[in-house]
Design a protein around this motif. Structure first.
Motif, PDB file in Angstrom:
ATOM      1  N   LYS A 164      59.196 -34.909  -2.009  1.00  0.00           N
ATOM      2  CA  LYS A 164      59.601 -33.656  -2.659  1.00  0.00           C
ATOM      3  C   LYS A 164      59.296 -33.720  -4.145  1.00  0.00           C
ATOM      4  O   LYS A 164      59.151 -34.801  -4.724  1.00  0.00           O
ATOM      5  N   ASN A 165      59.192 -32.539  -4.735  1.00  0.00           N
ATOM      6  CA  ASN A 165      59.012 -32.441  -6.175  1.00  0.00           C
ATOM      7  C   ASN A 165      60.338 -32.739  -6.869  1.00  0.00           C
ATOM      8  O   ASN A 165      61.407 -32.324  -6.408  1.00  0.00           O
ATOM      9  N   ILE A 166      60.280 -33.482  -7.952  1.00  0.00           N
ATOM     10  CA  ILE A 166      61.482 -33.906  -8.659  1.00  0.00           C
ATOM     11  C   ILE A 166      61.894 -32.852  -9.682  1.00  0.00           C
ATOM     12  O   ILE A 166      61.090 -32.418 -10.502  1.00  0.00           O
ATOM     13  N   SER A 167      63.158 -32.456  -9.639  1.00  0.00           N
ATOM     14  CA  SER A 167      63.714 -31.536 -10.626  1.00  0.00           C
ATOM     15  C   SER A 167      64.608 -32.321 -11.578  1.00  0.00           C
ATOM     16  O   SER A 167      64.948 -33.480 -11.328  1.00  0.00           O
ATOM     17  N   LEU A 168      65.023 -31.692 -12.648  1.00  0.00           N
ATOM     18  CA  LEU A 168      65.948 -32.341 -13.576  1.00  0.00           C
ATOM     19  C   LEU A 168      67.260 -32.685 -12.875  1.00  0.00           C
ATOM     20  O   LEU A 168      67.886 -33.702 -13.174  1.00  0.00           O
ATOM     21  N   ASP A 169      67.678 -31.850 -11.937  1.00  0.00           N
ATOM     22  CA  ASP A 169      68.919 -32.107 -11.198  1.00  0.00           C
ATOM     23  C   ASP A 169      68.843 -33.403 -10.392  1.00  0.00           C
ATOM     24  O   ASP A 169      69.877 -34.021 -10.109  1.00  0.00           O
ATOM     25  N   ASP A 170      67.641 -33.816 -10.018  1.00  0.00           N
ATOM     26  CA  ASP A 170      67.474 -35.028  -9.215  1.00  0.00           C
ATOM     27  C   ASP A 170      67.651 -36.297 -10.035  1.00  0.00           C
ATOM     28  O   ASP A 170      68.023 -37.340  -9.484  1.00  0.00           O
ATOM     29  N   ILE A 171      67.367 -36.244 -11.321  1.00  0.00           N
ATOM     30  CA  ILE A 171      67.385 -37.470 -12.125  1.00  0.00           C
ATOM     31  C   ILE A 171      68.491 -37.487 -13.182  1.00  0.00           C
ATOM     32  O   ILE A 171      68.745 -38.526 -13.786  1.00  0.00           O
ATOM     33  N   LEU A 172      69.173 -36.346 -13.380  1.00  0.00           N
ATOM     34  CA  LEU A 172      70.240 -36.277 -14.379  1.00  0.00           C
ATOM     35  C   LEU A 172      71.583 -35.968 -13.710  1.00  0.00           C
ATOM     36  O   LEU A 172      71.633 -35.277 -12.692  1.00  0.00           O
ATOM     37  N   ILE A 173      72.655 -36.460 -14.303  1.00  0.00           N
ATOM     38  CA  ILE A 173      73.989 -36.293 -13.728  1.00  0.00           C
ATOM     39  C   ILE A 173      74.430 -34.837 -13.780  1.00  0.00           C
ATOM     40  O   ILE A 173      73.895 -34.033 -14.548  1.00  0.00           O
ATOM     41  N   ASP A 174      75.432 -34.495 -12.993  1.00  0.00           N
ATOM     42  CA  ASP A 174      75.973 -33.137 -12.996  1.00  0.00           C
ATOM     43  C   ASP A 174      76.485 -32.774 -14.395  1.00  0.00           C
ATOM     44  O   ASP A 174      77.075 -33.604 -15.092  1.00  0.00           O
ATOM     45  N   GLY A 175      76.262 -31.531 -14.774  1.00  0.00           N
ATOM     46  CA  GLY A 175      76.744 -31.052 -16.065  1.00  0.00           C
ATOM     47  C   GLY A 175      75.948 -31.551 -17.258  1.00  0.00           C
ATOM     48  O   GLY A 175      76.453 -31.569 -18.389  1.00  0.00           O
ATOM     49  N   TYR A 176      74.704 -31.938 -17.023  1.00  0.00           N
ATOM     50  CA  TYR A 176      73.867 -32.485 -18.095  1.00  0.00           C
ATOM     51  C   TYR A 176      73.336 -31.437 -19.070  1.00  0.00           C
ATOM     52  O   TYR A 176      72.934 -31.762 -20.186  1.00  0.00           O
ATOM     53  N   ASN A 177      73.318 -30.186 -18.674  1.00  0.00           N
ATOM     54  CA  ASN A 177      72.569 -29.149 -19.392  1.00  0.00           C
ATOM     55  C   ASN A 177      72.871 -29.076 -20.886  1.00  0.00           C
ATOM     56  O   ASN A 177      71.954 -29.104 -21.725  1.00  0.00           O
ATOM     57  N   LEU A 178      74.146 -28.944 -21.242  1.00  0.00           N
ATOM     58  CA  LEU A 178      74.527 -28.756 -22.648  1.00  0.00           C
ATOM     59  C   LEU A 178      74.138 -29.962 -23.489  1.00  0.00           C
ATOM     60  O   LEU A 178      73.551 -29.808 -24.570  1.00  0.00           O
ATOM     61  N   LYS A 179      74.427 -31.162 -23.001  1.00  0.00           N
ATOM     62  CA  LYS A 179      74.122 -32.378 -23.759  1.00  0.00           C
ATOM     63  C   LYS A 179      72.609 -32.551 -23.911  1.00  0.00           C
ATOM     64  O   LYS A 179      72.109 -32.883 -24.997  1.00  0.00           O
ATOM     65  N   LEU A 180      71.882 -32.347 -22.838  1.00  0.00           N
ATOM     66  CA  LEU A 180      70.431 -32.482 -22.886  1.00  0.00           C
ATOM     67  C   LEU A 180      69.827 -31.478 -23.861  1.00  0.00           C
ATOM     68  O   LEU A 180      68.938 -31.803 -24.656  1.00  0.00           O
ATOM     69  N   ASN A 181      70.308 -30.240 -23.805  1.00  0.00           N
ATOM     70  CA  ASN A 181      69.790 -29.198 -24.689  1.00  0.00           C
ATOM     71  C   ASN A 181      70.073 -29.532 -26.163  1.00  0.00           C
ATOM     72  O   ASN A 181      69.230 -29.305 -27.029  1.00  0.00           O
TER      73      ASN A 181
END
Length: 265
Positions: A164-181
């Protein structure tokens, strides 16, 4: 004395053979990689090209790898190529895309007194195969008249075990969005020579003038490489914008036991 010389020469030749190996052995083929594949090329010129060089007439060129035992990856790659420029949502194959592009040129060439020629050049290549990860970069240039052409770059990060194609959700923990941004914006502002509170309203196209990452990324040994294509966040003349987020910056956000972990020291 002659016998000693011949024995010495034989020893030298023997050592040389051990050091350098058999020079007649064929070089390893592409099939020694994790996934076996061969590159396919589609090329078609417009009827009025005649003896003109490729850079002087309407030509379609598409180069891409075909995977022998992974139909799902082939389908994913074909979808990416067909939609790279959204030329015609009715195209279902790369050959059909090629044919329709040439037909569009033939139909419109008489309407343009500037005698412009069209160009469609797309290339998909494998840039890395590491421990269950196959990374492809798909780049292209398209021109169909108008003020200028357009360039695009997109990625496929393929998990060969999960198929399968890898998404950010596959390699980053739940709730990563704000910190990553937040981390990405710090890198972006430093790269663009902007202060922490400088407005993004005047020179960028971010929604509501707030920085945001897109989903166009590549998994690399150094970090997650994001690319914003032309017109995505800047005017056409500014071209593409690349943003590399080192793994050291997001170590706490990485899931355990993913394909990224091989790059973490």
């Amino acid at each position: 004395m002659k016998i000693v010389y011949l024995l010495f020469l034989g020893m030298i030749l023997g050592l040389s053979s051990c050091m350098w190996g058999d020079t007649k052995k064929p070089k390893p083929a592409i099939t020694t990689d994790t996934l076996t594949y061969s590159y396919h090329i589609i090329k078609q010129k417009a009827a009025d090209c005649g003896t003109k060089p490729d850079n002087g007439c309407t030509v379609v060129k598409i180069k891409y790898p075909f995977f022998f035992k992974d139909g799902l990856l082939n389908d994913t790659l074909k979808h990416k190529l067909l939609n790279l420029f959204a030329l015609n949502d009715k195209d279902t194959s790369l050959n059909q895309l090629t044919s329709n592009f040439i037909k569009a040129y033939d139909k419109n060439k008489s309407l343009d007194d500037r005698k412009l020629f069209y160009t469609l050049d797309m290339n998909a290549s494998i840039v890395r195969q590491d421990s269950s990860l196959t990374t492809l970069v798909i780049s292209g240039y398209s021109f169909e008249g108008g003020a200028h052409g357009g360039s695009e770059i997109v990625f496929i990060n393929w998990n060969t075990k999960a198929n399968k194609n890898i998404s950010l959700d596959d390699i980053l923990i739940d709730g990563y969005n704000l910190k990553l941004n937040t981390i990405a914006e710090e890198i972006f502002r430093k790269q663009e020579k902007l202060g922490p509170t400088a407005s993004l309203a005047n020179d960028y196209f971010f929604k509501d003038d707030k920085f945001a990452l897109n989903q166009n990324f590549s998994v690399t040994p150094l970090g997650l490489r994001f690319i914003y294509n032309q017109y995505e966040i800047k005017p056409y003349a500014a071209g593409q914008t690349e943003l590399l987020i080192p793994y050291a910056k997001i170590k706490s956000l990485l899931r355990p036991n993913t394909v990224v972990r091989q790059y973490i020291k």
